[in-house]
Design a protein around this motif. Structure first.
Motif, short mmCIF file in Angstrom:
data_model
loop_
_atom_site.label_atom_id
_atom_site.label_comp_id
_atom_site.label_asym_id
_atom_site.label_seq_id
_atom_site.Cartn_x
_atom_site.Cartn_y
_atom_site.Cartn_z
N VAL A 16 0.84 -1.20 0.00
CA VAL A 16 0.00 0.00 0.00
C VAL A 16 0.88 1.25 0.00
CG1 VAL A 16 -1.63 1.36 1.39
CG2 VAL A 16 -2.03 -1.08 1.02
N ALA A 17 1.94 1.25 0.79
CA ALA A 17 2.85 2.40 0.84
C ALA A 17 3.53 2.62 -0.51
CB ALA A 17 3.88 2.21 1.94
N TYR A 18 3.97 1.55 -1.14
CA TYR A 18 4.62 1.64 -2.45
C TYR A 18 3.64 2.19 -3.49
CZ TYR A 18 6.58 0.27 -6.92
OH TYR A 18 7.05 0.28 -8.21
N ARG A 19 2.44 1.70 -3.47
CA ARG A 19 1.42 2.17 -4.43
C ARG A 19 1.11 3.65 -4.21
NH1 ARG A 19 -2.47 1.26 -7.96
NH2 ARG A 19 -4.65 1.67 -7.52
N GLN A 20 1.01 4.06 -2.97
CA GLN A 20 0.74 5.46 -2.66
C GLN A 20 1.89 6.35 -3.12
OE1 GLN A 20 -2.20 6.46 -1.45
NE2 GLN A 20 -1.53 8.57 -1.78
N LEU A 21 3.10 5.91 -2.91
CA LEU A 21 4.28 6.66 -3.36
C LEU A 21 4.27 6.81 -4.89
CD1 LEU A 21 6.97 8.01 -2.59
CD2 LEU A 21 8.04 5.78 -2.88
N LEU A 23 1.65 6.69 -6.89
CA LEU A 23 0.55 7.59 -7.29
C LEU A 23 0.91 9.05 -7.00
CD1 LEU A 23 -2.57 5.56 -6.10
CD2 LEU A 23 -1.83 5.98 -8.46
N ASN A 24 1.57 9.29 -5.87
CA ASN A 24 1.99 10.66 -5.56
C ASN A 24 3.01 11.17 -6.57
OD1 ASN A 24 0.33 10.79 -3.34
ND2 ASN A 24 1.95 10.33 -1.86
N ARG A 25 3.93 10.32 -6.96
CA ARG A 25 4.94 10.71 -7.96
C ARG A 25 4.28 11.05 -9.29
NH1 ARG A 25 9.25 6.42 -8.09
NH2 ARG A 25 9.53 7.16 -5.98
N ARG A 26 3.32 10.24 -9.70
CA ARG A 26 2.61 10.49 -10.96
C ARG A 26 1.83 11.80 -10.88
NH1 ARG A 26 -1.31 5.95 -13.02
NH2 ARG A 26 0.67 4.95 -13.39
N SER A 27 1.18 12.02 -9.75
CA SER A 27 0.41 13.25 -9.57
C SER A 27 1.32 14.47 -9.62
CB SER A 27 -0.32 13.19 -8.24
OG SER A 27 -0.99 14.40 -7.99
#
Length: 114
Positions: A16-21, A23-27
């Motif tokens: 979950v932490a990796y996925r959030q990171l 998504l944040n990078r893409r954003s």
């Protein structure tokens, strides 16, 4: 049962932490690309003579250097958009111009030769 469940919960938390990171990078990349392109559009409206692209007239007016910077800013904005959209969708859907159009512009401005 609890000792066997703990590694599974930890693994899910790491995922979950990796996925959030990610998504944040893409954003953040999207935000940067949009801001860069918005700034390019602002420059285009403030300097319509540079945006028009009549390079010979700009050379005669002594604005060739400014135009080179303007085109560089455009290319940077286009690169940011294409790099961002490469992760989400194909670049041609985002930018209606194909890379060959950019090459033709650069050739017209004598930056590239055939």
């Amino acid at each position: 049962m609890a000792p066997g469940l703990t590694p599974l919960v930890a693994l899910i938390a790491v995922w979950v932490a990796y996925r959030q990171l990610k998504l944040n990078r893409r954003s953040q990349r999207e935000t940067t690309a949009k801001a860069t392109f918005r700034e390019y559009l602002k420059l285009a409206f403030e300097h319509p003579d540079l945006a028009e692209g009549d390079y010979q007239r700009l050379v005669q007016a002594g604005k060739a250097d400014k135009h080179s910077w303007f085109v560089g800013y455009f290319l940077w904005a286009a690169e940011e958009i294409l790099n961002t959209r490469g992760e989400i969708a194909s670049g041609e859907k985002t930018c209606k111009c194909k890379p060959t159009s950019i090459v033709l512009i650069l050739r017209k401005m004598k930056f590239l030769t055939k």
